[in-house]
Design a protein around this motif. Structure first.
Motif, PDB file in Angstrom:
ATOM      1  N   ILE A   1       0.841  -1.209   0.000  1.00  0.00           N
ATOM      2  CA  ILE A   1       0.000   0.000   0.000  1.00  0.00           C
ATOM      3  C   ILE A   1       0.868   1.247   0.000  1.00  0.00           C
ATOM      4  O   ILE A   1       0.661   2.176  -0.786  1.00  0.00           O
ATOM      5  CB  ILE A   1      -0.931  -0.010   1.224  1.00  0.00           C
ATOM      6  CG1 ILE A   1      -2.030  -1.034   1.036  1.00  0.00           C
ATOM      7  CG2 ILE A   1      -1.553   1.351   1.438  1.00  0.00           C
ATOM      8  CD1 ILE A   1      -2.868  -1.213   2.256  1.00  0.00           C
ATOM      9  N   ILE A   2       1.903   1.259   0.875  1.00  0.00           N
ATOM     10  CA  ILE A   2       2.735   2.459   0.978  1.00  0.00           C
ATOM     11  C   ILE A   2       3.519   2.678  -0.315  1.00  0.00           C
ATOM     12  O   ILE A   2       3.628   3.805  -0.820  1.00  0.00           O
ATOM     13  CB  ILE A   2       3.661   2.345   2.198  1.00  0.00           C
ATOM     14  CG1 ILE A   2       2.821   2.437   3.478  1.00  0.00           C
ATOM     15  CG2 ILE A   2       4.702   3.451   2.199  1.00  0.00           C
ATOM     16  CD1 ILE A   2       3.614   2.351   4.730  1.00  0.00           C
ATOM     17  N   MET A   3       4.055   1.582  -0.913  1.00  0.00           N
ATOM     18  CA  MET A   3       4.837   1.753  -2.138  1.00  0.00           C
ATOM     19  C   MET A   3       3.965   2.219  -3.294  1.00  0.00           C
ATOM     20  O   MET A   3       4.370   3.077  -4.098  1.00  0.00           O
ATOM     21  CB  MET A   3       5.559   0.453  -2.492  1.00  0.00           C
ATOM     22  CG  MET A   3       6.778   0.228  -1.622  1.00  0.00           C
ATOM     23  SD  MET A   3       7.363  -1.447  -1.689  1.00  0.00           S
ATOM     24  CE  MET A   3       8.213  -1.444  -3.218  1.00  0.00           C
ATOM     25  N   ILE A   4       2.719   1.684  -3.388  1.00  0.00           N
ATOM     26  CA  ILE A   4       1.831   2.122  -4.468  1.00  0.00           C
ATOM     27  C   ILE A   4       1.439   3.582  -4.260  1.00  0.00           C
ATOM     28  O   ILE A   4       1.359   4.363  -5.224  1.00  0.00           O
ATOM     29  CB  ILE A   4       0.604   1.199  -4.532  1.00  0.00           C
ATOM     30  CG1 ILE A   4       1.018  -0.145  -5.101  1.00  0.00           C
ATOM     31  CG2 ILE A   4      -0.485   1.790  -5.397  1.00  0.00           C
ATOM     32  CD1 ILE A   4      -0.082  -1.142  -5.150  1.00  0.00           C
ATOM     33  N   ALA A   5       1.231   3.985  -2.986  1.00  0.00           N
ATOM     34  CA  ALA A   5       0.901   5.391  -2.726  1.00  0.00           C
ATOM     35  C   ALA A   5       2.048   6.300  -3.146  1.00  0.00           C
ATOM     36  O   ALA A   5       1.823   7.367  -3.715  1.00  0.00           O
ATOM     37  CB  ALA A   5       0.586   5.580  -1.247  1.00  0.00           C
ATOM     38  N   VAL A   6       3.289   5.876  -2.903  1.00  0.00           N
ATOM     39  CA  VAL A   6       4.441   6.682  -3.322  1.00  0.00           C
ATOM     40  C   VAL A   6       4.487   6.794  -4.832  1.00  0.00           C
ATOM     41  O   VAL A   6       4.720   7.879  -5.387  1.00  0.00           O
ATOM     42  CB  VAL A   6       5.733   6.063  -2.769  1.00  0.00           C
ATOM     43  CG1 VAL A   6       6.949   6.678  -3.431  1.00  0.00           C
ATOM     44  CG2 VAL A   6       5.808   6.249  -1.281  1.00  0.00           C
ATOM     45  N   ILE A   7       4.224   5.681  -5.551  1.00  0.00           N
ATOM     46  CA  ILE A   7       4.314   5.714  -7.010  1.00  0.00           C
ATOM     47  C   ILE A   7       3.197   6.562  -7.596  1.00  0.00           C
ATOM     48  O   ILE A   7       3.398   7.320  -8.542  1.00  0.00           O
ATOM     49  CB  ILE A   7       4.294   4.285  -7.563  1.00  0.00           C
ATOM     50  CG1 ILE A   7       5.660   3.669  -7.331  1.00  0.00           C
ATOM     51  CG2 ILE A   7       3.971   4.260  -9.033  1.00  0.00           C
ATOM     52  CD1 ILE A   7       5.744   2.269  -7.751  1.00  0.00           C
ATOM     53  N   MET A   8       1.983   6.489  -7.009  1.00  0.00           N
ATOM     54  CA  MET A   8       0.886   7.311  -7.494  1.00  0.00           C
ATOM     55  C   MET A   8       1.199   8.800  -7.336  1.00  0.00           C
ATOM     56  O   MET A   8       0.676   9.633  -8.059  1.00  0.00           O
ATOM     57  CB  MET A   8      -0.390   6.992  -6.721  1.00  0.00           C
ATOM     58  CG  MET A   8      -1.044   5.700  -7.121  1.00  0.00           C
ATOM     59  SD  MET A   8      -1.288   5.660  -8.884  1.00  0.00           S
ATOM     60  CE  MET A   8      -2.067   4.097  -9.074  1.00  0.00           C
ATOM     61  N   ASP A   9       2.058   9.113  -6.361  1.00  0.00           N
ATOM     62  CA  ASP A   9       2.386  10.507  -6.108  1.00  0.00           C
ATOM     63  C   ASP A   9       3.475  11.028  -7.036  1.00  0.00           C
ATOM     64  O   ASP A   9       3.515  12.203  -7.349  1.00  0.00           O
ATOM     65  CB  ASP A   9       2.850  10.656  -4.663  1.00  0.00           C
ATOM     66  CG  ASP A   9       2.073  11.735  -3.980  1.00  0.00           C
ATOM     67  OD1 ASP A   9       0.934  11.937  -4.397  1.00  0.00           O
ATOM     68  OD2 ASP A   9       2.604  12.364  -3.062  1.00  0.00           O
ATOM     69  N   SER A  10       4.389  10.159  -7.447  1.00  0.00           N
ATOM     70  CA  SER A  10       5.476  10.597  -8.320  1.00  0.00           C
ATOM     71  C   SER A  10       5.211  10.038  -9.716  1.00  0.00           C
ATOM     72  O   SER A  10       4.075   9.840 -10.096  1.00  0.00           O
ATOM     73  CB  SER A  10       6.814  10.120  -7.750  1.00  0.00           C
ATOM     74  OG  SER A  10       6.826   8.728  -7.681  1.00  0.00           O
ATOM     75  N   THR A  11       6.236   9.804 -10.474  1.00  0.00           N
ATOM     76  CA  THR A  11       6.036   9.357 -11.849  1.00  0.00           C
ATOM     77  C   THR A  11       5.939   7.839 -11.911  1.00  0.00           C
ATOM     78  O   THR A  11       6.395   7.139 -11.021  1.00  0.00           O
ATOM     79  CB  THR A  11       7.205   9.787 -12.731  1.00  0.00           C
ATOM     80  OG1 THR A  11       8.367   9.095 -12.281  1.00  0.00           O
ATOM     81  CG2 THR A  11       7.426  11.253 -12.646  1.00  0.00           C
ATOM     82  N   ARG A  12       5.311   7.365 -12.984  1.00  0.00           N
ATOM     83  CA  ARG A  12       5.265   5.920 -13.204  1.00  0.00           C
ATOM     84  C   ARG A  12       6.368   5.457 -14.132  1.00  0.00           C
ATOM     85  O   ARG A  12       6.564   4.260 -14.317  1.00  0.00           O
ATOM     86  CB  ARG A  12       3.919   5.521 -13.790  1.00  0.00           C
ATOM     87  CG  ARG A  12       2.840   5.426 -12.755  1.00  0.00           C
ATOM     88  CD  ARG A  12       1.523   5.080 -13.372  1.00  0.00           C
ATOM     89  NE  ARG A  12       1.528   3.758 -13.969  1.00  0.00           N
ATOM     90  CZ  ARG A  12       0.430   3.144 -14.360  1.00  0.00           C
ATOM     91  NH1 ARG A  12      -0.719   3.727 -14.212  1.00  0.00           N
ATOM     92  NH2 ARG A  12       0.483   1.963 -14.912  1.00  0.00           N
ATOM     93  N   GLU A  13       7.054   6.408 -14.750  1.00  0.00           N
ATOM     94  CA  GLU A  13       8.094   6.022 -15.708  1.00  0.00           C
ATOM     95  C   GLU A  13       9.427   5.880 -14.997  1.00  0.00           C
ATOM     96  O   GLU A  13       9.756   6.682 -14.115  1.00  0.00           O
ATOM     97  CB  GLU A  13       8.224   7.074 -16.807  1.00  0.00           C
ATOM     98  CG  GLU A  13       6.997   7.192 -17.675  1.00  0.00           C
ATOM     99  CD  GLU A  13       6.722   5.914 -18.427  1.00  0.00           C
ATOM    100  OE1 GLU A  13       7.674   5.343 -18.999  1.00  0.00           O
ATOM    101  OE2 GLU A  13       5.560   5.473 -18.419  1.00  0.00           O
ATOM    102  N   GLU A  14      10.176   4.888 -15.390  1.00  0.00           N
ATOM    103  CA  GLU A  14      11.498   4.713 -14.813  1.00  0.00           C
ATOM    104  C   GLU A  14      12.459   5.710 -15.454  1.00  0.00           C
ATOM    105  O   GLU A  14      12.359   5.986 -16.646  1.00  0.00           O
ATOM    106  CB  GLU A  14      11.998   3.289 -15.065  1.00  0.00           C
ATOM    107  CG  GLU A  14      13.162   2.909 -14.205  1.00  0.00           C
ATOM    108  CD  GLU A  14      13.529   1.459 -14.413  1.00  0.00           C
ATOM    109  OE1 GLU A  14      14.409   0.979 -13.713  1.00  0.00           O
ATOM    110  OE2 GLU A  14      12.930   0.826 -15.287  1.00  0.00           O
TER     111      GLU A  14
END
Lengths: 145, 174
Positions: free
Chosen positions: B64-77
């Motif tokens: 949950i925490i990692m997905i919340a971080v990714i939703m907040d920043s970019t999805r592209e590497e």
């Protein structure tokens, strides 16, 4: 962080208390069934995190610093140390971590001496620690934007 | 049961490799979840319900925490150029071979998994319930035999929370 739709909020209202009670059950039966302080504490923290995610950060008015969970966590580790030192000070045996209460019959809910008290202290500590970290991340985001 | 273990292990290895190679960060995190939940099934198959319970809740909250971080920043590497020269490949193959050889030699001397307990563990298993008074042996070990370890773990958790609060405080920094 914004809240979710009304479906998620209604389901959260129903489920959150049940998850909290399940965490308490896991902690209280830690010396009888699988589980214990660590697992139960994380389940309790999960119920709070679910609440915050479903209702958004406006629900708790998270603009100021949140100190309640941090104080609770510091108290819990002191409680653990106090139970451990009670064996040293008041039991008369004089050993750190000694199990000085009567053991009772194996398998009853009230048995195993001081192990249930250790479980309760560890559960409070783990739950408060995880909620504190989550709230700190959330408040940091609210403050920085 | 052996075949089930092998299927779950192959799934976990596949998930780990995919999460290393995925371009989309969200799918990388979800593939990483396969590793954690596969580990839960492994613990249940190997009859360790205590570990499975802890692992499943920790894995869920971490995801949950990692997905919340990714939703907040970019999805592209962020793209970085990686050079794969022949020397790197040769070194990796040599190390993998060495690891396999020594792993095979070490595990060849042990008895089969779960066959019989060692003499050291019998001293904990057999009189454990009478000494600690706890029906769950794991709780008896971590709070009675290994009480100092648990105290150390709690201290580590406390220190980690203090560190997070110190790093993330904006008001004190101004």
């Amino acid at each position: 962080m914004k809240g979710m739709t009304i479906i998620v909020q209604k389901v959260t209202q129903i489920m959150c208390g049940i998850i909290f009670l399940y965490g308490i059950y896991i902690i209280m039966h830690g010396h009888l069934t699988p589980g214990g302080g660590f697992a139960g504490g994380i389940i309790i923290a999960g119920s709070f995190i679910l609440l915050v995610i479903a209702f958004g950060s406006k629900f708790l008015a998270l603009k100021k610093e949140e100190t309640g969970s941090s104080i609770l966590e510091s108290t819990a580790i002191l409680l653990f140390l106090a139970i451990a030192s009670a064996g040293l000070l008041i039991s008369g045996v004089g050993i750190f971590f000694v199990n000085f209460l009567p053991k009772g019959t194996i398998g009853n809910l009230i048995s195993a001496g001081i192990l249930p008290f250790f479980n309760i202290a560890v559960g409070i500590e783990v739950a408060a620690a995880l909620v504190t970290v989550f709230l700190a991340l959330l408040i940091y985001k609210e403050e920085s934007t | 049961m052996g075949i089930l273990l092998i299927i779950v292990l192959v799934l976990m290895i596949g998930g780990a490799i995919f999460s290393l190679e995925a371009k989309d960060l969200l799918s990388a995190v979800i593939a990483y979840g396969i590793v954690g939940f596969g580990l839960v099934i492994l613990f249940l198959l190997l009859q360790a319900p205590d570990l499975a319970l802890v692992q499943i809740v920790v894995e869920a909250i971490t995801l949950i925490i990692m997905i919340a971080v990714i939703m907040d920043s970019t999805r592209e590497e962020v793209k970085t150029k990686s050079k794969r020269t022949a020397a790197y490949v040769i070194i990796s193959i040599v190390f993998a071979g060495l690891f396999l050889y020594f792993f095979n030699r070490v595990t060849g001397t042990l008895s089969a998994f779960g066959e019989r307990a060692m003499r050291m563990s019998l001293a904990y298993i057999e009189p454990g319930a009478e000494i600690t008074g706890s029906a769950n042996l794991v709780t008896g070990v971590i709070f009675d035999y290994r009480g100092y370890d648990t105290l150390g773990e709690l201290t580590i958790l406390f220190t980690a929370v203090i560190g997070v609060l110190t790093v993330l405080r904006l008001k004190g920094r101004k």
